[in-house]
Every structure is written in C-alpha cells, then in structure tokens.
Design a protein around this motif. Structure first.
Motif, mmCIF file in Angstrom:
data_model
loop_
_atom_site.group_PDB
_atom_site.id
_atom_site.type_symbol
_atom_site.label_atom_id
_atom_site.label_comp_id
_atom_site.label_asym_id
_atom_site.label_seq_id
_atom_site.Cartn_x
_atom_site.Cartn_y
_atom_site.Cartn_z
ATOM 1 N N GLN A 64 -0.937 -51.165 0.671
ATOM 2 C CA GLN A 64 -2.282 -50.968 1.195
ATOM 3 C C GLN A 64 -2.732 -49.556 0.908
ATOM 4 O OE1 GLN A 64 -1.973 -51.691 5.415
ATOM 5 N NE2 GLN A 64 -1.482 -49.530 5.847
ATOM 6 N N GLY A 65 -4.024 -49.373 0.839
ATOM 7 C CA GLY A 65 -4.576 -48.074 0.548
ATOM 8 C C GLY A 65 -6.015 -48.190 0.108
ATOM 9 N N PRO A 66 -6.640 -47.080 -0.207
ATOM 10 C CA PRO A 66 -8.040 -47.120 -0.650
ATOM 11 C C PRO A 66 -8.164 -47.805 -2.003
ATOM 12 C CG PRO A 66 -7.137 -44.937 -0.977
ATOM 13 C CD PRO A 66 -6.090 -45.709 -0.232
ATOM 14 N N GLY A 67 -9.304 -48.341 -2.275
ATOM 15 C CA GLY A 67 -9.497 -49.022 -3.550
ATOM 16 C C GLY A 67 -10.829 -49.733 -3.611
ATOM 17 N N ILE A 68 -10.858 -50.779 -4.390
ATOM 18 C CA ILE A 68 -12.100 -51.545 -4.574
ATOM 19 C C ILE A 68 -11.797 -53.042 -4.538
ATOM 20 C CG2 ILE A 68 -13.160 -49.728 -5.985
ATOM 21 C CD1 ILE A 68 -12.512 -51.540 -8.457
ATOM 22 N N THR A 69 -12.861 -53.765 -4.332
ATOM 23 C CA THR A 69 -12.792 -55.223 -4.443
ATOM 24 C C THR A 69 -13.872 -55.649 -5.448
ATOM 25 O OG1 THR A 69 -12.038 -55.509 -2.178
ATOM 26 C CG2 THR A 69 -13.029 -57.422 -3.262
ATOM 27 N N MET A 70 -13.437 -56.333 -6.489
ATOM 28 C CA MET A 70 -14.371 -56.824 -7.511
ATOM 29 C C MET A 70 -14.389 -58.354 -7.456
ATOM 30 S SD MET A 70 -14.527 -56.270 -11.641
ATOM 31 C CE MET A 70 -13.097 -57.311 -11.981
ATOM 32 N N THR A 71 -15.570 -58.898 -7.306
ATOM 33 C CA THR A 71 -15.736 -60.348 -7.238
ATOM 34 C C THR A 71 -16.583 -60.811 -8.429
ATOM 35 O OG1 THR A 71 -15.654 -60.264 -4.837
ATOM 36 C CG2 THR A 71 -16.541 -62.274 -5.831
ATOM 37 N N VAL A 72 -16.053 -61.825 -9.140
ATOM 38 C CA VAL A 72 -16.719 -62.374 -10.321
ATOM 39 C C VAL A 72 -17.119 -63.817 -10.025
ATOM 40 C CG1 VAL A 72 -16.545 -62.903 -12.772
ATOM 41 C CG2 VAL A 72 -15.387 -60.869 -11.820
ATOM 42 N N GLN A 73 -18.446 -64.052 -9.970
ATOM 43 C CA GLN A 73 -18.970 -65.409 -9.756
ATOM 44 C C GLN A 73 -19.289 -66.035 -11.130
ATOM 45 O OE1 GLN A 73 -19.199 -67.082 -6.995
ATOM 46 N NE2 GLN A 73 -19.081 -65.472 -5.397
ATOM 47 N N ASP A 74 -18.606 -67.152 -11.419
ATOM 48 C CA ASP A 74 -18.774 -67.816 -12.725
ATOM 49 C C ASP A 74 -19.361 -69.199 -12.499
ATOM 50 O OD1 ASP A 74 -16.509 -69.045 -15.311
ATOM 51 O OD2 ASP A 74 -18.662 -68.533 -15.375
ATOM 52 N N THR A 75 -20.629 -69.249 -12.300
ATOM 53 C CA THR A 75 -21.279 -70.529 -12.040
ATOM 54 C C THR A 75 -21.407 -71.366 -13.296
ATOM 55 O OG1 THR A 75 -23.462 -69.490 -12.355
ATOM 56 C CG2 THR A 75 -22.589 -69.628 -10.088
ATOM 57 N N LYS A 76 -21.398 -70.778 -14.455
ATOM 58 C CA LYS A 76 -21.567 -71.490 -15.713
ATOM 59 C C LYS A 76 -20.226 -71.886 -16.327
ATOM 60 C CE LYS A 76 -26.014 -70.952 -15.542
ATOM 61 N NZ LYS A 76 -26.923 -72.116 -15.383
ATOM 62 N N GLY A 77 -19.137 -71.357 -15.794
ATOM 63 C CA GLY A 77 -17.818 -71.664 -16.325
ATOM 64 C C GLY A 77 -17.574 -71.094 -17.708
ATOM 65 N N ARG A 78 -18.139 -69.912 -17.966
ATOM 66 C CA ARG A 78 -18.027 -69.316 -19.284
ATOM 67 C C ARG A 78 -17.062 -68.129 -19.303
ATOM 68 N NH1 ARG A 78 -24.062 -68.647 -21.549
ATOM 69 N NH2 ARG A 78 -22.826 -67.863 -23.309
ATOM 70 N N VAL A 79 -16.510 -67.794 -18.167
ATOM 71 C CA VAL A 79 -15.551 -66.680 -18.099
ATOM 72 C C VAL A 79 -14.199 -67.180 -18.562
ATOM 73 C CG1 VAL A 79 -14.387 -65.015 -16.608
ATOM 74 C CG2 VAL A 79 -16.823 -65.566 -16.248
ATOM 75 N N GLU A 80 -13.634 -66.466 -19.513
ATOM 76 C CA GLU A 80 -12.344 -66.877 -20.082
ATOM 77 C C GLU A 80 -11.249 -65.879 -19.684
ATOM 78 O OE1 GLU A 80 -12.979 -67.237 -24.242
ATOM 79 O OE2 GLU A 80 -14.242 -69.051 -24.048
ATOM 80 N N ALA A 81 -10.019 -66.257 -20.014
ATOM 81 C CA ALA A 81 -8.853 -65.467 -19.607
ATOM 82 C C ALA A 81 -8.874 -64.070 -20.212
ATOM 83 C CB ALA A 81 -7.583 -66.205 -19.987
ATOM 84 N N ASP A 82 -9.329 -63.964 -21.489
ATOM 85 C CA ASP A 82 -9.305 -62.649 -22.134
ATOM 86 C C ASP A 82 -10.264 -61.678 -21.468
ATOM 87 O OD1 ASP A 82 -11.509 -63.237 -24.976
ATOM 88 O OD2 ASP A 82 -11.490 -64.109 -22.982
ATOM 89 N N MET A 83 -11.360 -62.188 -20.881
ATOM 90 C CA MET A 83 -12.301 -61.323 -20.181
ATOM 91 C C MET A 83 -11.658 -60.764 -18.903
ATOM 92 S SD MET A 83 -15.720 -63.604 -20.585
ATOM 93 C CE MET A 83 -16.254 -64.249 -22.178
#
Length: 278
Positions: free
Chosen positions: A153-172
C-alpha cells in the motif's frame, strides 16, 4: 733474777746490731720516700677491667642473652604489618617492589583494554547483526512486493479504461504497464491480477488474459508509486491515454494518497536456477 742476770740482759739488748731494728711504719714515711709500685684509684680500676677476664660461665650467659634477643626481634618482625615491613625494607627492595607493582598495574590496564575492546566488538557485532536483520526484513519485503507475494500500500494512482466498443487489445494494455514501470511504479494490479516482472498479456477472444487469467472491461489499474510521475507519464502526447482514446475508449486517472494492492502471486521455485552464493 739476780742483779747479775738483769745486768747481762740490758747489756744484750743494747748490743743488738742496727740491721735487725724494725722498719719505720708507713705513717712515719716522708712524702718523698713513696715507692713506685703504689697506683691511683683510676689506674687500679682500668687495670682491673682491661684486659677483660671472661670466664666460661659469663660467655655462656652472653650467648644465651644474644639468642633470646634475636628470637624476640624475629618474632616482632614477623608480627608486624605490611607498612612496618615496608618501613624497614631497604631502598633496593622498595625499588623492586615498586617495579613489580608498576608491571602488575600495566598488565591489569592491558587486560582492561582488551576486555573493553571485546565488549566494543560484541556491541558492534550485535548492532550489525540487528541492522543486518532489519535490512534483511526490509529487503524481503521489497522483493516480496516486486514478486507479488506480499500485499502493498502507498500513494499512487488508479487508471480506469472503459472499452464499450471492445477495441482495446492486449498490446495496448501492455504499453500502459510498460509506461507505468518506466515512470517508477512499484506495484501494479489489473482487475485482481498482480502484475510482476514475468507478467504477459494476451488476447483471448473479445477479452484480454493476464498471465492466463481472463479479465473483462472496464480495466482498472491500481498502481503504487509517485503520483506526480505516474499521471504525467500516461498523459504525454502520443502516449497511453491518447492511444486508448483513439480506439474510442474512455480513460480516467485519479491520484490517491493510499492505494492498496492486495492481489498476490504464489512464489514460484525455479526449475534450473540455483543461488551461486556460498
């Protein structure tokens, strides 16, 4: 007695020779007539004392008295304390005693210094051992965090990626992980899967797999590190956020003072590699 006999008697006494008359008495001697053999009282005292006339009995008594006095002296000397003995010691004996005391004092001082040195070494050794133990515990924790075997635990960030089109791939998503590591991320978790050094991401149909574990959108990254470095690394021109947005995904990044990464990985034992330390 007849008159004739008395007359003859007087005649006989009158005719005695002068040589047979009695000598004059000492009282009748004149001062000038003292004989040379007469001595004064002092001369007679000196003559009586010298040369000494020691008898055998006197010699025996003298020897006995000498022995008695010597025995008393030895007894007194043996019963006297140390100070009396030192007071009666010779100068050479006192010098020798002082030298012996100095040598003993030096030996004791050397022994004291040796013991103090040993104590210092033990104390230093104890401190070093304690410090080494603390460093070992800290190193184990750090390695556990990197290996994913312990929570962090510690300071940091939270990044959320919403992929409604289903176009996000593993390499991204892999590009996002690499960018976060380059920015100093210390622990990363994606949808309940711990990301470690050997983590790999693959496409699995319409979804993405992380180390063989399928995950579904939205993809939520929980990252521990310095927020001031992590967020700008994602938002650089042509970076992760712009690439995902080109695929019509929605990306949000939030800073936090406390991020908990609690997904764990089992420690894996290498099949061939062994420690080279002895």
């Amino acid at each position: 007695m007849s008159d004739h006999d008395r007359t003859n008697g007087h005649r006989f006494r009158a005719e005695l020779p002068a040589e047979v008359t009695a000598p004059p008495s000492a009282a009748e001697e004149t001062p000038g007539e003292r004989t040379p053999a007469a001595l004064t009282g002092r001369q007679r005292l000196v003559k009586g004392l010298w040369p000494p006339r020691v008898t055998r009995a006197q010699l025996i008594v003298a020897l006995l008295l000498f022995g008695l006095g010597f025995g008393l002296a030895v007894q007194v000397a043996s019963n006297s304390d140390g100070d009396s003995a030192l007071r009666g010691a010779r100068q050479e004996d006192l010098v020798r005693i002082l030298d012996e005391l100095d040598d003993r004092t030096q030996r004791l001082e050397d022994e004291k210094q040796g013991l103090e040195k040993q104590r210092g070494e033990l104390e230093n050794s104890s401190d070093q051992a304690e410090e080494a133990r603390k460093q070992t515990v800290e190193k184990e924790r750090q390695l556990g965090v990197l290996a994913g075997t312990v929570a962090a635990q510690g300071p940091g960030i939270t990044m959320t990626v919403q992929d409604t089109k289903g176009r996000v791939e593993a390499d991204m998503l892999l590009d996002a992980v690499q960018e976060l590591r380059a920015a100093g991320a210390e622990a990363i978790q994606v949808n309940g899967v711990r990301v470690v050094a050997g983590t790999f991401l693959t496409d699995s149909g319409d979804t993405v797999s992380v180390d063989g574990n399928k995950i579904n959108a939205p993809y939520r990254f929980k990252v521990i590190g310095k927020p001031q470095d992590l967020e700008p690394a994602l938002n650089i021109p042509g970076g992760v956020v712009q690439t995902l947005e080109k695929e019509l995904a929605t990306v949000t990044v939030e800073r936090s003072s406390k991020i908990v990464v609690d997904a764990l990985r089992a420690a894996e034992r290498p099949d061939y590699a062994r420690s080279s330390s002895r």
